[in-house]
Write a protein that holds these residues in place. Structure first.
Motif, PDB file in Angstrom:
ATOM      1  N   GLY A 101       9.899   4.332   4.214  1.00 12.49           N
ATOM      2  CA  GLY A 101      10.712   3.143   3.968  1.00 12.49           C
ATOM      3  C   GLY A 101      10.874   2.905   2.485  1.00 12.49           C
ATOM      4  O   GLY A 101      11.154   3.829   1.723  1.00 12.49           O
ATOM      5  N   ASP A 102      10.625   1.665   2.054  1.00 12.01           N
ATOM      6  CA  ASP A 102      10.796   1.331   0.635  1.00 12.01           C
ATOM      7  C   ASP A 102       9.458   1.222  -0.104  1.00 12.01           C
ATOM      8  O   ASP A 102       9.388   0.667  -1.194  1.00 12.01           O
ATOM      9  CB  ASP A 102      11.608   0.045   0.488  1.00 12.01           C
ATOM     10  N   ARG A 103       8.395   1.768   0.475  1.00 10.05           N
ATOM     11  CA  ARG A 103       7.073   1.710  -0.165  1.00 10.05           C
ATOM     12  C   ARG A 103       6.884   2.867  -1.146  1.00 10.05           C
ATOM     13  O   ARG A 103       7.530   3.912  -1.011  1.00 10.05           O
ATOM     14  CB  ARG A 103       5.974   1.762   0.894  1.00 10.05           C
ATOM     15  N   PRO A 104       5.999   2.716  -2.106  1.00  9.03           N
ATOM     16  CA  PRO A 104       5.653   3.841  -2.974  1.00  9.03           C
ATOM     17  C   PRO A 104       5.129   4.997  -2.122  1.00  9.03           C
ATOM     18  O   PRO A 104       4.488   4.777  -1.084  1.00  9.03           O
ATOM     19  CB  PRO A 104       4.547   3.291  -3.876  1.00  9.03           C
ATOM     20  N   ALA A 105       5.424   6.226  -2.570  1.00 10.91           N
ATOM     21  CA  ALA A 105       5.018   7.394  -1.786  1.00 10.91           C
ATOM     22  C   ALA A 105       4.629   8.551  -2.691  1.00 10.91           C
ATOM     23  O   ALA A 105       5.291   8.815  -3.696  1.00 10.91           O
ATOM     24  CB  ALA A 105       6.160   7.826  -0.868  1.00 10.91           C
TER      25      ALA A 105
ATOM     26  N   ARG B 264      15.039   7.489  -4.906  1.00 18.53           N
ATOM     27  CA  ARG B 264      14.309   6.324  -4.407  1.00 18.53           C
ATOM     28  C   ARG B 264      14.114   5.300  -5.514  1.00 18.53           C
ATOM     29  O   ARG B 264      13.925   5.654  -6.671  1.00 18.53           O
ATOM     30  CB  ARG B 264      12.941   6.741  -3.858  1.00 18.53           C
ATOM     31  N   THR B 265      14.134   4.022  -5.147  1.00 19.36           N
ATOM     32  CA  THR B 265      13.835   2.971  -6.120  1.00 19.36           C
ATOM     33  C   THR B 265      12.341   2.699  -6.188  1.00 19.36           C
ATOM     34  O   THR B 265      11.852   2.226  -7.213  1.00 19.36           O
ATOM     35  CB  THR B 265      14.600   1.675  -5.782  1.00 19.36           C
ATOM     36  N   ALA B 266      11.614   2.988  -5.126  1.00 15.81           N
ATOM     37  CA  ALA B 266      10.158   2.813  -5.127  1.00 15.81           C
ATOM     38  C   ALA B 266       9.510   3.983  -5.873  1.00 15.81           C
ATOM     39  O   ALA B 266      10.047   5.097  -5.889  1.00 15.81           O
ATOM     40  CB  ALA B 266       9.633   2.764  -3.696  1.00 15.81           C
ATOM     41  N   PRO B 267       8.361   3.744  -6.502  1.00 21.41           N
ATOM     42  CA  PRO B 267       7.668   4.840  -7.178  1.00 21.41           C
ATOM     43  C   PRO B 267       7.406   5.997  -6.208  1.00 21.41           C
ATOM     44  O   PRO B 267       6.993   5.779  -5.068  1.00 21.41           O
ATOM     45  CB  PRO B 267       6.353   4.207  -7.632  1.00 21.41           C
TER      46      PRO B 267
ATOM     47  N   MET C  71       0.851  -1.185   0.000  1.00 22.59           N
ATOM     48  CA  MET C  71       0.000   0.000   0.000  1.00 22.59           C
ATOM     49  C   MET C  71       0.895   1.246   0.000  1.00 22.59           C
ATOM     50  O   MET C  71       1.815   1.342   0.798  1.00 22.59           O
ATOM     51  CB  MET C  71      -0.885  -0.038   1.249  1.00 22.59           C
ATOM     52  N   PRO C  72       0.624   2.202  -0.885  1.00 24.79           N
ATOM     53  CA  PRO C  72       1.461   3.403  -0.913  1.00 24.79           C
ATOM     54  C   PRO C  72       1.217   4.284   0.302  1.00 24.79           C
ATOM     55  O   PRO C  72       0.144   4.269   0.908  1.00 24.79           O
ATOM     56  CB  PRO C  72       1.003   4.110  -2.194  1.00 24.79           C
ATOM     57  N   VAL C  73       2.231   5.059   0.631  1.00 23.44           N
ATOM     58  CA  VAL C  73       2.119   6.063   1.679  1.00 23.44           C
ATOM     59  C   VAL C  73       1.831   7.395   0.992  1.00 23.44           C
ATOM     60  O   VAL C  73       2.522   7.780   0.043  1.00 23.44           O
ATOM     61  CB  VAL C  73       3.416   6.154   2.508  1.00 23.44           C
TER      62      VAL C  73
ATOM     63  N   ARG D 185      -2.196   3.328 -11.049  1.00 22.28           N
ATOM     64  CA  ARG D 185      -1.209   2.805 -12.015  1.00 22.28           C
ATOM     65  C   ARG D 185      -0.068   2.025 -11.351  1.00 22.28           C
ATOM     66  O   ARG D 185       0.755   1.442 -12.050  1.00 22.28           O
ATOM     67  CB  ARG D 185      -0.637   3.946 -12.849  1.00 22.28           C
ATOM     68  N   LEU D 186      -0.027   2.018 -10.015  1.00 20.64           N
ATOM     69  CA  LEU D 186       1.041   1.281  -9.339  1.00 20.64           C
ATOM     70  C   LEU D 186       0.876  -0.214  -9.561  1.00 20.64           C
ATOM     71  O   LEU D 186      -0.261  -0.712  -9.620  1.00 20.64           O
ATOM     72  CB  LEU D 186       1.015   1.566  -7.829  1.00 20.64           C
ATOM     73  N   PRO D 187       1.980  -0.941  -9.676  1.00 17.30           N
ATOM     74  CA  PRO D 187       1.874  -2.397  -9.794  1.00 17.30           C
ATOM     75  C   PRO D 187       1.238  -2.978  -8.534  1.00 17.30           C
ATOM     76  O   PRO D 187       1.525  -2.520  -7.428  1.00 17.30           O
ATOM     77  CB  PRO D 187       3.306  -2.873  -9.959  1.00 17.30           C
TER      78      PRO D 187
END
Length: 156
Positions: free
Chosen positions: A102-106, A124-127, A1-3, A153-155
């Motif tokens: 962290g490493d979550r999409p944001a 960042r490597t996350a979206p 889940m994105p932040v 649109r996030l995977p």
């Protein structure tokens, strides 16, 4: 889940507008200070974002955002990114936000994305989506839709 990260001043409260914008109201929330601006319609927008991701306050208001501002909009409290005591340099939001995300999409909605914030997002490597708000206009429906479309649109 994105932040999803939401600032208050300059975003929900268009403090740089020369007068109170249409559809906004003003109320003094801090004794001895000027009125804060708020738009009741933002309550529904906040609820939409909270349903799309993990919505956090990223504002110098801290818990005051939940205790003083959200009741005006009829919205339940949100978790709060722990920022340095106000006043602080805007780039100091970055380490606190990074710790929450962290490493979550944001997606970060703010009126003052600093070079440090843009560098953080770029590395960042996350979206990551930075949504820049004009503090003279404030948050618009197009800004909300931009974030909701990005989340969609996030995977999965």
């Amino acid at each position: 889940m994105p932040v999803l990260l939401l600032d208050l001043d300059g975003v929900l409260n268009p403090f740089a507008a020369s007068s109170c914008p249409d559809d906004y109201q003003e109320r003094v929330l801090f004794e001895g200070e000027g009125a804060e601006r708020y738009c009741v319609a933002h309550g529904a927008w906040i609820s939409e974002l909270a349903a799309a991701g993990e919505l956090w306050w990223a504002t110098g208001w801290g818990e005051d955002a939940n205790e003083l501002y959200l009741p005006l909009l009829g919205v339940k409290p949100l978790p709060v990114v722990r920022l340095p005591p106000a006043p602080f340099a805007p780039e100091l939001k970055v380490p606190a936000i990074d710790a929450v995300v962290g490493d979550r999409p944001a997606a970060w909605i703010d009126d003052n994305h600093t070079p440090a914030g843009r560098q953080w997002a770029d590395q960042r490597t996350a979206p990551t989506l930075l949504v820049s708000i004009d503090p003279a206009i404030g948050w618009t429906r197009a800004d909300v839709d931009l974030v909701l479309d990005w989340v969609a649109r996030l995977p999965h």
